[in-house]
Scaffold this motif. Structure first.
Motif, PDB file in Angstrom:
ATOM      1  N   LYS A 111     -24.686  -9.763 -14.537  1.00  0.00           N
ATOM      2  CA  LYS A 111     -23.443  -9.779 -13.751  1.00  0.00           C
ATOM      3  C   LYS A 111     -22.251  -9.954 -14.682  1.00  0.00           C
ATOM      4  O   LYS A 111     -22.274 -10.795 -15.579  1.00  0.00           O
ATOM      5  CB  LYS A 111     -23.490 -10.921 -12.718  1.00  0.00           C
ATOM      6  CG  LYS A 111     -22.205 -11.070 -11.902  1.00  0.00           C
ATOM      7  CD  LYS A 111     -21.350 -12.214 -12.380  1.00  0.00           C
ATOM      8  CE  LYS A 111     -19.978 -12.241 -11.752  1.00  0.00           C
ATOM      9  NZ  LYS A 111     -19.169 -13.401 -12.166  1.00  0.00           N
TER      10      LYS A 111
ATOM     11  N   GLY B 112     -15.468 -15.863  -5.986  1.00  0.00           N
ATOM     12  CA  GLY B 112     -16.520 -16.074  -6.980  1.00  0.00           C
ATOM     13  C   GLY B 112     -17.886 -15.593  -6.506  1.00  0.00           C
ATOM     14  O   GLY B 112     -18.908 -15.841  -7.145  1.00  0.00           O
TER      15      GLY B 112
ATOM     16  N   ASP C 207     -21.312 -13.926  -8.289  1.00  0.00           N
ATOM     17  CA  ASP C 207     -22.406 -14.698  -8.903  1.00  0.00           C
ATOM     18  C   ASP C 207     -23.585 -14.765  -7.931  1.00  0.00           C
ATOM     19  O   ASP C 207     -24.747 -14.589  -8.311  1.00  0.00           O
ATOM     20  CB  ASP C 207     -21.956 -16.140  -9.220  1.00  0.00           C
ATOM     21  CG  ASP C 207     -20.792 -16.196 -10.186  1.00  0.00           C
ATOM     22  OD1 ASP C 207     -20.724 -15.313 -11.060  1.00  0.00           O
ATOM     23  OD2 ASP C 207     -19.958 -17.114 -10.065  1.00  0.00           O
TER      24      ASP C 207
ATOM     25  N   LYS D 281     -15.580 -23.437 -11.794  1.00  0.00           N
ATOM     26  CA  LYS D 281     -15.764 -22.120 -11.163  1.00  0.00           C
ATOM     27  C   LYS D 281     -16.626 -21.155 -11.965  1.00  0.00           C
ATOM     28  O   LYS D 281     -16.799 -20.003 -11.570  1.00  0.00           O
ATOM     29  CB  LYS D 281     -14.419 -21.505 -10.796  1.00  0.00           C
ATOM     30  CG  LYS D 281     -13.565 -21.093 -11.944  1.00  0.00           C
ATOM     31  CD  LYS D 281     -12.299 -20.461 -11.382  1.00  0.00           C
ATOM     32  CE  LYS D 281     -11.478 -19.918 -12.517  1.00  0.00           C
ATOM     33  NZ  LYS D 281     -10.832 -18.679 -12.237  1.00  0.00           N
TER      34      LYS D 281
HETATM   35 MG    MG Z   1     -16.370 -16.156 -11.142  1.00  0.00          MG
END
Ligand code: MG
Ligand code: ADP
Ligand code: ASP
Length: 410
Positions: A7, A151, A154, A209
Protein backbone atom coordinates in the motif's frame (compact mmCIF):
# COMPACT_ATOMS: atom_id res chain seq x y z
CA UNK A 1 5.87 -17.63 -5.58
CA UNK A 2 4.78 -15.17 -2.88
CA UNK A 3 1.77 -12.87 -3.02
CA UNK A 4 2.73 -9.41 -1.86
CA UNK A 5 0.27 -6.61 -1.03
CA UNK A 6 1.85 -3.15 -1.03
CA UNK A 7 0.00 0.00 0.00
CA UNK A 8 1.31 3.44 -0.90
CA UNK A 9 0.01 6.56 0.89
CA UNK A 10 -0.70 10.03 -0.46
CA UNK A 11 2.82 11.46 -0.28
CA UNK A 12 4.21 8.33 -1.93
CA UNK A 13 2.01 8.97 -4.99
CA UNK A 14 1.98 12.77 -4.64
CA UNK A 15 3.48 13.62 -8.04
CA UNK A 16 4.13 12.06 -11.44
CA UNK A 17 7.75 11.46 -10.41
CA UNK A 18 6.66 9.72 -7.20
CA UNK A 19 4.16 7.55 -9.11
CA UNK A 20 6.91 6.53 -11.55
CA UNK A 21 9.13 5.63 -8.62
CA UNK A 22 6.34 3.48 -7.10
CA UNK A 23 5.91 1.80 -10.50
CA UNK A 24 9.62 0.90 -10.52
CA UNK A 25 9.41 -0.59 -7.04
CA UNK A 26 6.29 -2.57 -7.87
CA UNK A 27 7.80 -3.96 -11.07
CA UNK A 28 11.02 -4.87 -9.22
CA UNK A 29 8.93 -6.77 -6.66
CA UNK A 30 7.23 -8.69 -9.47
CA UNK A 31 10.57 -9.40 -11.14
CA UNK A 32 11.77 -11.00 -7.91
CA UNK A 33 9.20 -13.71 -8.64
CA UNK A 34 6.21 -12.38 -6.69
CA UNK A 35 2.60 -11.70 -7.53
CA UNK A 36 1.86 -8.09 -6.62
CA UNK A 37 -1.32 -6.30 -5.56
CA UNK A 38 -0.95 -2.57 -4.97
CA UNK A 39 -3.44 -0.56 -2.90
CA UNK A 40 -3.26 3.21 -3.33
CA UNK A 41 -4.36 6.40 -1.62
CA UNK A 42 -5.24 9.55 -3.52
CA UNK A 43 -2.37 11.91 -4.38
CA UNK A 44 -1.44 13.95 -1.29
CA UNK A 45 -3.79 16.84 -0.56
CA UNK A 46 -6.43 15.56 -2.98
CA UNK A 47 -8.90 14.17 -0.43
CA UNK A 48 -8.73 17.45 1.54
CA UNK A 49 -9.29 19.40 -1.68
CA UNK A 50 -12.37 17.34 -2.57
CA UNK A 51 -13.83 17.71 0.94
CA UNK A 52 -13.26 21.48 0.62
CA UNK A 53 -15.16 21.57 -2.68
CA UNK A 54 -18.08 19.65 -1.16
CA UNK A 55 -18.30 22.06 1.78
CA UNK A 56 -18.06 25.05 -0.51
CA UNK A 57 -20.93 23.97 -2.72
CA UNK A 58 -23.19 22.81 0.13
CA UNK A 59 -22.04 22.38 3.71
CA UNK A 60 -25.13 20.23 4.37
CA UNK A 61 -24.47 17.83 1.48
CA UNK A 62 -25.72 14.26 1.74
CA UNK A 63 -23.36 11.52 2.95
CA UNK A 64 -23.95 9.54 -0.24
CA UNK A 65 -22.78 12.36 -2.53
CA UNK A 66 -19.87 13.05 -0.18
CA UNK A 67 -18.55 9.55 -0.78
CA UNK A 68 -19.13 9.66 -4.55
CA UNK A 69 -16.94 12.76 -4.63
CA UNK A 70 -14.13 11.93 -2.18
CA UNK A 71 -13.65 8.40 -3.55
CA UNK A 72 -12.67 9.92 -6.90
CA UNK A 73 -9.14 10.82 -5.71
CA UNK A 74 -8.13 7.18 -5.65
CA UNK A 75 -9.52 6.58 -9.16
CA UNK A 76 -6.96 9.05 -10.49
CA UNK A 77 -3.95 7.57 -8.68
CA UNK A 78 -4.69 3.91 -9.55
CA UNK A 79 -5.07 4.57 -13.26
CA UNK A 80 -1.91 6.72 -13.33
CA UNK A 81 0.07 3.96 -11.60
CA UNK A 82 -1.27 1.32 -13.99
CA UNK A 83 -0.15 3.53 -16.90
CA UNK A 84 3.28 4.04 -15.33
CA UNK A 85 3.69 0.26 -14.91
CA UNK A 86 2.66 -0.27 -18.55
CA UNK A 87 5.34 2.20 -19.60
CA UNK A 88 7.90 -0.12 -17.95
CA UNK A 89 6.71 -2.98 -20.16
CA UNK A 90 4.66 -4.83 -17.52
CA UNK A 91 0.95 -5.61 -17.55
CA UNK A 92 -1.13 -3.73 -14.96
CA UNK A 93 -4.85 -3.40 -14.33
CA UNK A 94 -6.57 -0.96 -11.98
CA UNK A 95 -9.79 -1.65 -10.09
CA UNK A 96 -12.19 0.47 -8.06
CA UNK A 97 -13.52 -0.93 -4.78
CA UNK A 98 -16.82 -1.76 -6.48
CA UNK A 99 -15.07 -3.82 -9.14
CA UNK A 100 -13.17 -6.26 -6.95
CA UNK A 101 -15.59 -6.29 -4.82
CA UNK A 102 -14.95 -4.56 -1.49
CA UNK A 103 -18.36 -4.85 0.16
CA UNK A 104 -19.10 -2.54 3.08
CA UNK A 105 -22.01 -1.44 5.25
CA UNK A 106 -23.80 1.78 4.28
CA UNK A 107 -22.34 4.03 6.97
CA UNK A 108 -21.03 6.66 4.56
CA UNK A 109 -17.61 8.19 5.26
CA UNK A 110 -16.88 5.64 8.00
CA UNK A 111 -18.04 2.42 6.37
CA UNK A 112 -16.78 -0.95 7.56
CA UNK A 113 -15.61 -3.68 5.21
CA UNK A 114 -17.85 -6.75 5.44
CA UNK A 115 -16.47 -8.95 2.71
CA UNK A 116 -14.13 -8.98 -0.27
CA UNK A 117 -14.62 -11.21 -3.29
CA UNK A 118 -11.03 -11.74 -4.38
CA UNK A 119 -11.77 -13.73 -7.54
CA UNK A 120 -11.30 -10.91 -10.05
CA UNK A 121 -7.97 -9.95 -8.47
CA UNK A 122 -6.91 -13.60 -8.44
CA UNK A 123 -7.79 -14.06 -12.12
CA UNK A 124 -5.80 -10.95 -13.05
CA UNK A 125 -2.81 -12.12 -11.02
CA UNK A 126 -2.96 -15.54 -12.65
CA UNK A 127 -2.95 -13.81 -16.04
CA UNK A 128 0.31 -12.07 -15.08
CA UNK A 129 -1.04 -8.60 -14.25
CA UNK A 130 0.10 -6.31 -11.47
CA UNK A 131 -3.21 -5.51 -9.78
CA UNK A 132 -3.79 -1.93 -8.62
CA UNK A 133 -6.73 -1.40 -6.25
CA UNK A 134 -8.27 1.86 -5.06
CA UNK A 135 -7.92 2.19 -1.30
CA UNK A 136 -10.36 4.00 1.01
CA UNK A 137 -13.48 2.92 -0.89
CA UNK A 138 -16.02 0.14 -1.15
CA UNK A 139 -19.56 -0.51 -2.26
CA UNK A 140 -22.65 -1.18 -0.14
CA UNK A 141 -25.49 -3.64 -0.70
CA UNK A 142 -27.37 -1.03 -2.78
CA UNK A 143 -24.38 -0.65 -5.10
CA UNK A 144 -23.57 2.82 -3.70
CA UNK A 145 -19.98 4.00 -3.25
CA UNK A 146 -18.79 4.19 0.35
CA UNK A 147 -15.56 5.39 1.99
CA UNK A 148 -13.81 4.01 5.05
CA UNK A 149 -12.81 7.15 6.98
CA UNK A 150 -9.61 9.20 6.78
CA UNK A 151 -6.54 7.06 6.39
CA UNK A 152 -8.78 4.20 5.24
CA UNK A 153 -6.45 2.90 2.53
CA UNK A 154 -4.43 1.18 5.26
CA UNK A 155 -7.54 -0.82 6.13
CA UNK A 156 -8.23 -1.57 2.46
CA UNK A 157 -4.72 -3.00 2.15
CA UNK A 158 -4.97 -5.25 5.21
CA UNK A 159 -8.43 -6.42 4.13
CA UNK A 160 -7.21 -7.22 0.60
CA UNK A 161 -4.20 -9.07 2.05
CA UNK A 162 -6.57 -11.11 4.23
CA UNK A 163 -8.97 -11.88 1.39
CA UNK A 164 -6.15 -13.07 -0.87
CA UNK A 165 -4.24 -14.86 1.93
CA UNK A 166 -1.22 -12.76 0.99
CA UNK A 167 2.21 -13.68 2.30
CA UNK A 168 3.19 -10.09 3.05
CA UNK A 169 1.32 -6.81 3.67
CA UNK A 170 3.58 -3.78 3.33
CA UNK A 171 2.43 -0.24 4.12
CA UNK A 172 4.72 2.24 2.35
CA UNK A 173 4.62 5.76 3.75
CA UNK A 174 6.69 8.94 4.18
CA UNK A 175 8.52 7.81 7.34
CA UNK A 176 10.75 4.75 7.90
CA UNK A 177 8.32 2.91 10.17
CA UNK A 178 6.50 3.28 13.45
CA UNK A 179 8.41 5.51 15.87
CA UNK A 180 8.17 6.06 19.61
CA UNK A 181 6.32 9.25 18.67
CA UNK A 182 5.70 11.33 15.55
CA UNK A 183 9.23 11.86 14.14
CA UNK A 184 8.00 15.03 12.47
CA UNK A 185 7.53 16.79 15.81
CA UNK A 186 10.14 15.10 18.00
CA UNK A 187 13.67 14.73 16.65
CA UNK A 188 14.48 12.23 19.44
CA UNK A 189 11.80 9.82 18.22
CA UNK A 190 13.19 6.32 17.63
CA UNK A 191 12.09 3.76 15.08
CA UNK A 192 10.79 0.51 16.55
CA UNK A 193 11.74 -2.81 14.92
CA UNK A 194 8.56 -4.46 16.17
CA UNK A 195 5.41 -3.36 17.95
CA UNK A 196 2.51 -5.44 19.27
CA UNK A 197 -0.98 -5.12 17.79
CA UNK A 198 -2.29 -3.94 21.17
CA UNK A 199 0.17 -1.08 21.47
CA UNK A 200 -0.17 -0.09 17.82
CA UNK A 201 -3.95 -0.12 18.14
CA UNK A 202 -3.78 2.24 21.13
CA UNK A 203 -1.27 4.55 19.40
CA UNK A 204 -3.35 4.63 16.20
CA UNK A 205 -6.61 5.19 18.10
CA UNK A 206 -4.97 8.00 20.06
CA UNK A 207 -3.87 9.88 16.96
CA UNK A 208 -0.67 8.31 15.52
CA UNK A 209 -1.88 8.48 11.94
CA UNK A 210 0.85 6.24 10.50
CA UNK A 211 -1.79 3.44 10.48
CA UNK A 212 -5.56 3.77 10.57
CA UNK A 213 -6.74 2.06 13.77
CA UNK A 214 -9.18 -0.17 11.89
CA UNK A 215 -6.34 -1.61 9.83
CA UNK A 216 -4.65 -2.73 13.04
CA UNK A 217 -7.89 -4.21 14.38
CA UNK A 218 -8.29 -6.12 11.14
CA UNK A 219 -4.70 -7.36 11.11
CA UNK A 220 -4.96 -8.49 14.72
CA UNK A 221 -8.24 -10.29 14.12
CA UNK A 222 -6.84 -12.27 11.18
CA UNK A 223 -3.26 -12.54 12.46
CA UNK A 224 -1.71 -10.68 9.50
CA UNK A 225 1.66 -9.06 10.27
CA UNK A 226 2.02 -5.55 8.80
CA UNK A 227 5.36 -4.16 7.65
CA UNK A 228 5.32 -0.34 7.84
CA UNK A 229 8.17 1.13 5.80
CA UNK A 230 9.33 4.05 3.68
CA UNK A 231 8.58 4.44 -0.01
CA UNK A 232 11.66 6.70 -0.22
CA UNK A 233 14.27 4.10 0.80
CA UNK A 234 14.89 0.37 1.12
CA UNK A 235 15.43 0.39 4.89
CA UNK A 236 13.59 -2.24 6.90
CA UNK A 237 10.64 -0.69 8.68
CA UNK A 238 8.54 -1.81 11.65
CA UNK A 239 6.69 -5.11 11.96
CA UNK A 240 3.31 -4.87 13.67
CA UNK A 241 2.53 -8.33 15.03
CA UNK A 242 1.51 -10.42 18.03
CA UNK A 243 3.27 -9.63 21.29
CA UNK A 244 6.37 -11.83 21.64
CA UNK A 245 9.40 -12.34 23.84
CA UNK A 246 11.77 -10.42 21.58
CA UNK A 247 9.81 -7.18 21.94
CA UNK A 248 11.13 -4.33 23.99
CA UNK A 249 9.93 -4.34 27.55
CA UNK A 250 9.42 -0.64 28.06
CA UNK A 251 6.85 0.59 30.55
CA UNK A 252 5.88 3.27 28.07
CA UNK A 253 6.54 2.50 24.42
CA UNK A 254 5.04 5.49 22.67
CA UNK A 255 3.56 8.97 22.89
CA UNK A 256 0.64 10.00 20.67
CA UNK A 257 -1.30 13.20 20.20
CA UNK A 258 -4.60 14.14 18.62
CA UNK A 259 -5.53 17.68 17.65
CA UNK A 260 -8.80 16.68 16.03
CA UNK A 261 -11.03 16.80 19.09
CA UNK A 262 -12.91 19.62 20.80
CA UNK A 263 -14.34 19.80 24.30
CA UNK A 264 -17.92 20.60 25.22
CA UNK A 265 -18.96 21.63 28.75
CA UNK A 266 -22.48 21.73 30.12
CA UNK A 267 -22.55 23.75 33.34
CA UNK A 268 -25.10 23.73 36.14
CA UNK A 269 -27.23 20.73 35.25
CA UNK A 270 -29.42 19.04 37.88
CA UNK A 271 -27.62 16.03 39.38
CA UNK A 272 -30.38 13.46 38.95
CA UNK A 273 -30.97 10.21 37.07
CA UNK A 274 -31.74 10.63 33.38
CA UNK A 275 -29.77 13.80 32.64
CA UNK A 276 -26.66 12.09 31.25
CA UNK A 277 -28.89 9.73 29.30
CA UNK A 278 -30.75 12.66 27.73
CA UNK A 279 -27.52 14.46 26.82
CA UNK A 280 -25.71 11.53 25.27
CA UNK A 281 -28.81 10.21 23.52
CA UNK A 282 -29.19 13.60 21.82
CA UNK A 283 -25.53 13.54 20.78
CA UNK A 284 -25.68 9.91 19.59
CA UNK A 285 -28.83 10.64 17.57
CA UNK A 286 -26.77 13.06 15.50
CA UNK A 287 -24.20 10.32 14.80
CA UNK A 288 -21.54 12.13 16.86
CA UNK A 289 -18.98 9.90 18.55
CA UNK A 290 -18.00 10.95 22.08
CA UNK A 291 -14.55 10.16 23.45
CA UNK A 292 -13.65 11.30 27.01
CA UNK A 293 -16.37 12.15 29.56
CA UNK A 294 -15.95 13.79 32.96
CA UNK A 295 -18.68 14.66 35.45
CA UNK A 296 -17.89 16.83 38.46
CA UNK A 297 -19.13 16.05 41.96
CA UNK A 298 -22.32 17.96 42.56
CA UNK A 299 -22.65 21.09 44.64
CA UNK A 300 -26.13 22.14 45.75
CA UNK A 301 -27.71 19.53 43.53
CA UNK A 302 -26.02 20.87 40.38
CA UNK A 303 -23.11 19.42 38.42
CA UNK A 304 -21.02 20.08 35.29
CA UNK A 305 -20.35 17.59 32.53
CA UNK A 306 -17.46 17.83 30.05
CA UNK A 307 -16.82 15.57 27.06
CA UNK A 308 -14.86 15.55 23.83
CA UNK A 309 -16.15 15.14 20.27
CA UNK A 310 -14.42 15.30 16.86
CA UNK A 311 -13.64 18.95 16.04
CA UNK A 312 -15.66 18.62 12.84
CA UNK A 313 -18.77 17.80 14.90
CA UNK A 314 -18.30 20.57 17.49
CA UNK A 315 -20.84 23.10 16.16
CA UNK A 316 -23.28 20.32 15.48
CA UNK A 317 -22.91 19.00 19.06
CA UNK A 318 -23.54 22.47 20.54
CA UNK A 319 -26.70 22.95 18.48
CA UNK A 320 -27.97 19.48 19.41
CA UNK A 321 -27.54 20.39 23.09
CA UNK A 322 -29.21 23.81 22.74
CA UNK A 323 -32.21 21.98 21.29
CA UNK A 324 -32.65 19.82 24.41
CA UNK A 325 -31.77 22.48 26.96
CA UNK A 326 -35.46 22.93 27.86
CA UNK A 327 -35.39 19.33 29.01
CA UNK A 328 -32.04 19.32 30.85
CA UNK A 329 -32.09 22.90 32.19
CA UNK A 330 -28.35 23.66 31.96
CA UNK A 331 -27.12 27.07 33.14
CA UNK A 332 -24.62 27.30 30.29
CA UNK A 333 -23.29 25.25 27.38
CA UNK A 334 -19.83 26.16 26.13
CA UNK A 335 -16.67 24.56 24.82
CA UNK A 336 -13.19 24.86 23.42
CA UNK A 337 -11.87 23.83 20.03
CA UNK A 338 -8.23 24.63 20.81
CA UNK A 339 -7.37 21.51 22.71
CA UNK A 340 -5.22 18.43 22.10
CA UNK A 341 -5.13 15.02 23.67
CA UNK A 342 -1.65 13.79 24.54
CA UNK A 343 -1.28 10.12 25.49
CA UNK A 344 1.35 7.68 26.67
CA UNK A 345 0.97 4.01 25.72
CA UNK A 346 2.71 0.86 26.91
CA UNK A 347 1.94 -2.74 27.77
CA UNK A 348 4.37 -2.40 30.71
CA UNK A 349 1.92 -0.06 32.44
CA UNK A 350 -0.15 -3.09 33.38
CA UNK A 351 2.42 -3.98 36.01
CA UNK A 352 3.88 -0.62 36.99
CA UNK A 353 2.34 1.90 39.36
CA UNK A 354 3.00 5.65 39.29
CA UNK A 355 3.24 6.03 35.50
CA UNK A 356 0.29 8.44 35.51
CA UNK A 357 1.80 10.46 38.37
CA UNK A 358 5.06 10.83 36.41
CA UNK A 359 3.09 12.06 33.40
CA UNK A 360 1.20 14.67 35.45
CA UNK A 361 4.40 15.81 37.18
CA UNK A 362 6.33 16.36 33.99
CA UNK A 363 3.45 18.31 32.45
CA UNK A 364 3.14 20.48 35.56
CA UNK A 365 6.89 21.21 35.49
CA UNK A 366 6.27 22.83 32.10
CA UNK A 367 3.26 24.71 33.52
CA UNK A 368 0.92 22.78 31.23
CA UNK A 369 -2.53 22.64 32.72
CA UNK A 370 -4.38 19.31 32.42
CA UNK A 371 -8.05 19.81 31.56
CA UNK A 372 -9.19 16.19 31.37
CA UNK A 373 -7.67 12.79 32.13
CA UNK A 374 -8.57 9.28 31.05
CA UNK A 375 -6.80 5.99 31.62
CA UNK A 376 -7.01 2.38 30.54
CA UNK A 377 -4.86 -0.64 31.26
CA UNK A 378 -2.17 0.38 28.78
CA UNK A 379 -2.59 4.16 28.29
CA UNK A 380 -2.98 7.50 30.05
CA UNK A 381 -4.38 10.49 28.13
CA UNK A 382 -4.48 14.16 29.13
CA UNK A 383 -6.33 16.98 27.39
CA UNK A 384 -4.23 20.16 27.29
CA UNK A 385 -4.32 23.47 25.39
CA UNK A 386 -3.50 22.78 21.74
CA UNK A 387 -0.55 25.19 21.75
CA UNK A 388 1.32 22.92 24.20
CA UNK A 389 1.01 19.74 22.11
CA UNK A 390 4.55 19.59 20.74
CA UNK A 391 6.12 20.59 24.06
CA UNK A 392 4.07 17.99 25.95
CA UNK A 393 5.03 15.24 23.49
CA UNK A 394 8.74 16.09 23.74
CA UNK A 395 8.90 16.25 27.53
CA UNK A 396 6.97 13.00 27.90
CA UNK A 397 9.23 11.32 25.36
CA UNK A 398 12.20 12.42 27.43
CA UNK A 399 10.70 11.55 30.81
CA UNK A 400 10.07 7.95 29.76
CA UNK A 401 13.48 7.59 28.08
CA UNK A 402 11.97 6.61 24.78
CA UNK A 403 15.03 7.56 22.78
CA UNK A 404 16.82 4.59 24.38
CA UNK A 405 16.25 0.91 23.58
CA UNK A 406 14.85 -0.98 26.57
CA UNK A 407 16.13 -4.54 26.73
CA UNK A 408 15.13 -5.64 30.22
CA UNK A 409 11.99 -5.09 32.14
CA UNK A 410 12.70 -2.19 34.47
MG1 MG B 1 -2.40 7.41 6.07
P1 ADP C 1 0.28 8.10 4.26
O1 ADP C 1 -0.15 9.23 3.39
O2 ADP C 1 1.45 7.35 3.73
O3 ADP C 1 -0.87 7.20 4.65
P2 ADP C 1 0.10 9.42 6.82
O4 ADP C 1 0.34 10.89 6.76
O5 ADP C 1 -1.30 8.97 6.94
O6 ADP C 1 0.84 8.76 5.59
O7 ADP C 1 0.92 8.78 8.03
C1 ADP C 1 2.31 9.01 8.16
C2 ADP C 1 2.56 10.12 9.17
O8 ADP C 1 2.19 9.66 10.46
C3 ADP C 1 4.00 10.52 9.33
O9 ADP C 1 4.41 11.46 8.38
C4 ADP C 1 4.05 11.06 10.76
O10 ADP C 1 4.01 12.49 10.79
C5 ADP C 1 2.78 10.55 11.39
N1 ADP C 1 2.99 9.84 12.66
C6 ADP C 1 2.34 10.11 13.82
N2 ADP C 1 2.77 9.31 14.81
C7 ADP C 1 3.72 8.51 14.28
C8 ADP C 1 4.54 7.46 14.82
N3 ADP C 1 4.45 7.08 16.10
N4 ADP C 1 5.42 6.84 13.99
C9 ADP C 1 5.52 7.21 12.70
N5 ADP C 1 4.77 8.20 12.13
C10 ADP C 1 3.88 8.84 12.91
N1 ASP D 1 -7.16 9.43 0.64
C1 ASP D 1 -7.77 9.08 1.92
C2 ASP D 1 -7.41 10.12 2.96
O1 ASP D 1 -6.73 11.09 2.67
C3 ASP D 1 -7.44 7.70 2.36
C4 ASP D 1 -5.98 7.47 2.72
O2 ASP D 1 -5.11 8.26 2.36
O3 ASP D 1 -5.70 6.43 3.33
O4 ASP D 1 -7.82 10.00 4.08
Amino acid sequence: MALVVQKYGGTSVGSIERIKSVARRVVATKNQGNQVVVVLSAMSGETDRLIGLANEINAEHSPREHDVLVASGEQVSISLLAMAVESLGEKAISFLGSQVTIKTDSDHSRARIKDIDGSRMQDALAAGFIVVVAGFQGVDAEGDITTLGRGGSDTSAVAVATALSADVCEIYTDVDGVYTTDPNICSEARKLDKISYDEMLELASLGAKVLQNRSVEFAQKYGIPIHVRSSFSDTEGTIVCKEDESMEKAIVSGVAYNKNEAKVTICGIPDRPGIAAAIFSAIAKEGIVVDMIIQNTSAEGLTDLTFTVPKLDYDHALSALEKINQEIGAREINGDKNIAKVSIVGIGMRTHASVAARMFTVLSQENINIMMISTSEIKVSCVVAEKYTELAVRVLHQEFDLAKVTTNES
